[in-house]
Design a protein around this motif. Sequence first.
Motif, PDB file in Angstrom:
ATOM      1  N   ILE A  70      -8.623 -27.040   6.930  1.00 49.13           N
ATOM      2  CA  ILE A  70      -8.320 -28.330   7.264  1.00 49.13           C
ATOM      3  C   ILE A  70      -8.307 -29.250   6.011  1.00 49.13           C
ATOM      4  CG2 ILE A  70      -8.383 -30.384   8.598  1.00 49.13           C
ATOM      5  CD1 ILE A  70      -9.178 -28.640  11.018  1.00 49.13           C
ATOM      6  N   LEU A  71      -9.244 -29.020   5.284  1.00 54.35           N
ATOM      7  CA  LEU A  71      -9.274 -30.209   4.065  1.00 54.35           C
ATOM      8  C   LEU A  71      -8.186 -29.826   3.118  1.00 54.35           C
ATOM      9  CD1 LEU A  71     -10.906 -32.302   3.465  1.00 54.35           C
ATOM     10  CD2 LEU A  71     -12.435 -31.182   1.927  1.00 54.35           C
ATOM     11  N   GLU A  72      -7.895 -28.568   2.926  1.00 51.98           N
ATOM     12  CA  GLU A  72      -6.763 -28.037   1.673  1.00 51.98           C
ATOM     13  C   GLU A  72      -5.413 -28.118   2.307  1.00 51.98           C
ATOM     14  OE1 GLU A  72     -10.978 -27.114   0.908  1.00 51.98           O
ATOM     15  OE2 GLU A  72      -9.901 -26.161   2.616  1.00 51.98           O
ATOM     16  N   TYR A  73      -5.301 -28.045   3.644  1.00 54.47           N
ATOM     17  CA  TYR A  73      -3.924 -28.083   4.081  1.00 54.47           C
ATOM     18  C   TYR A  73      -3.356 -29.376   3.803  1.00 54.47           C
ATOM     19  CZ  TYR A  73      -5.856 -24.482   7.473  1.00 54.47           C
ATOM     20  OH  TYR A  73      -6.465 -23.266   8.188  1.00 54.47           O
ATOM     21  N   SER A  74      -1.882 -29.195   3.892  1.00 60.98           N
ATOM     22  CA  SER A  74      -0.957 -30.322   3.698  1.00 60.98           C
ATOM     23  C   SER A  74      -0.999 -31.108   4.889  1.00 60.98           C
ATOM     24  CB  SER A  74       0.358 -29.946   3.324  1.00 60.98           C
ATOM     25  OG  SER A  74       1.067 -29.340   4.547  1.00 60.98           O
ATOM     26  N   LEU A  75      -0.702 -32.283   5.200  1.00 60.96           N
ATOM     27  CA  LEU A  75      -0.787 -33.100   6.229  1.00 60.96           C
ATOM     28  C   LEU A  75       0.453 -32.529   7.099  1.00 60.96           C
ATOM     29  CD1 LEU A  75      -1.476 -35.450   7.945  1.00 60.96           C
ATOM     30  CD2 LEU A  75       0.508 -36.898   6.655  1.00 60.96           C
ATOM     31  N   ASP A  76       1.652 -31.976   6.651  1.00 66.72           N
ATOM     32  CA  ASP A  76       2.511 -31.452   7.522  1.00 66.72           C
ATOM     33  C   ASP A  76       2.014 -30.013   8.027  1.00 66.72           C
ATOM     34  OD1 ASP A  76       4.534 -33.282   6.999  1.00 66.72           O
ATOM     35  OD2 ASP A  76       5.518 -32.116   5.366  1.00 66.72           O
ATOM     36  N   HIS A  77       1.252 -29.332   7.658  1.00 66.91           N
ATOM     37  CA  HIS A  77       0.807 -28.087   8.041  1.00 66.91           C
ATOM     38  C   HIS A  77      -0.271 -28.575   9.183  1.00 66.91           C
ATOM     39  CE1 HIS A  77      -0.201 -23.839   8.403  1.00 66.91           C
ATOM     40  NE2 HIS A  77      -1.466 -24.094   8.438  1.00 66.91           N
ATOM     41  N   LEU A  81       0.184 -27.253  13.116  1.00 67.38           N
ATOM     42  CA  LEU A  81      -0.972 -26.681  13.612  1.00 67.38           C
ATOM     43  C   LEU A  81      -1.377 -27.146  15.128  1.00 67.38           C
ATOM     44  CD1 LEU A  81      -3.269 -24.177  13.531  1.00 67.38           C
ATOM     45  CD2 LEU A  81      -4.717 -25.718  11.925  1.00 67.38           C
ATOM     46  N   LEU A  82      -1.620 -28.476  14.997  1.00 69.56           N
ATOM     47  CA  LEU A  82      -1.937 -29.237  16.194  1.00 69.56           C
ATOM     48  C   LEU A  82      -0.844 -28.976  17.149  1.00 69.56           C
ATOM     49  CD1 LEU A  82      -3.434 -32.536  14.753  1.00 69.56           C
ATOM     50  CD2 LEU A  82      -4.645 -30.894  15.864  1.00 69.56           C
ATOM     51  N   ARG A  83       0.404 -29.137  16.738  1.00 67.95           N
ATOM     52  CA  ARG A  83       1.657 -28.927  18.040  1.00 67.95           C
ATOM     53  C   ARG A  83       1.586 -27.706  18.466  1.00 67.95           C
ATOM     54  NH1 ARG A  83       5.451 -30.637  14.787  1.00 67.95           N
ATOM     55  NH2 ARG A  83       5.377 -32.640  15.428  1.00 67.95           N
TER      56      ARG A  83
END
Length: 255
Positions: A70-77, A81-83
């Motif tokens: 999660i720390l490395e993911y882009s905000l969009d990812h 992922l949440l969606r």
Amino acid sequence: MKNQLTFLSQVGIEKVKSRPTDDCPFCNRSGLTGIIAEDGPILLVENKYATIRDTYQTVLIETDCCDVGILEYSLDHVIRLLRFGLKHWERMKQSGDFQSVLFFKNHGPLSGGSVAHAHMQLVGLKHVDYRNEIPMDTFTGETIIQDGSVHFSLSTSPLASFSEFNLIIGDTKELEKVAIHLKNAVDYILNKMNCRSYNLFFYDMEGKIYLKVVPRYPASPYTIGYHLKQVNDNIGDKAREIAQEYYLNMGYGGR
């Protein structure tokens, strides 16, 4: 015990024997079976080794990269992922096949996970309703930020002990805000608390979605032996410190 889960020992043994310790089952995508749904690098698959009796266990593989989270993911990812996760959690809840459905994530050596590759789990419980075990006051706490319908706080009544982050999600249309605060909570745990492990737990309670971000340490004997929880005496100060560092200093005024 009313809400006790039964671990299937033989399945657990088969799971351990099924692969070498250096072989990641989620990197070998061509070898995955029981694929339920996918969205680019995100996959939902049936858990090949369902170790809990009277459940339907699935694994949500977050990415096709083995060494990121999660720390490395882009905000969009994170939003994507949440969606994806919330969509399939809701689908399982609405199926009518389960008393309740668990949605959680393990990260790090003390989180309870057996595979390092970033993933979450959706587990349908046929005869157990987890909500009977969760007191609503665990979602109250010292406010870090109120961001539209999303409330971000440090719990004053943690389920485990010490510092637990709460996210109360009033509207799932505001997942960008949830993603921002989730990334901040994970950053604080890994980089400020110097903790290597954490869990995410999602709850569907009283018409709202709640998310806990829980740092994981070796379990205290107070908790294991007596179910006594320890609460930090400076939660208010910590909440203000986090608000200052992640929001006020960064000029964040909400989305």
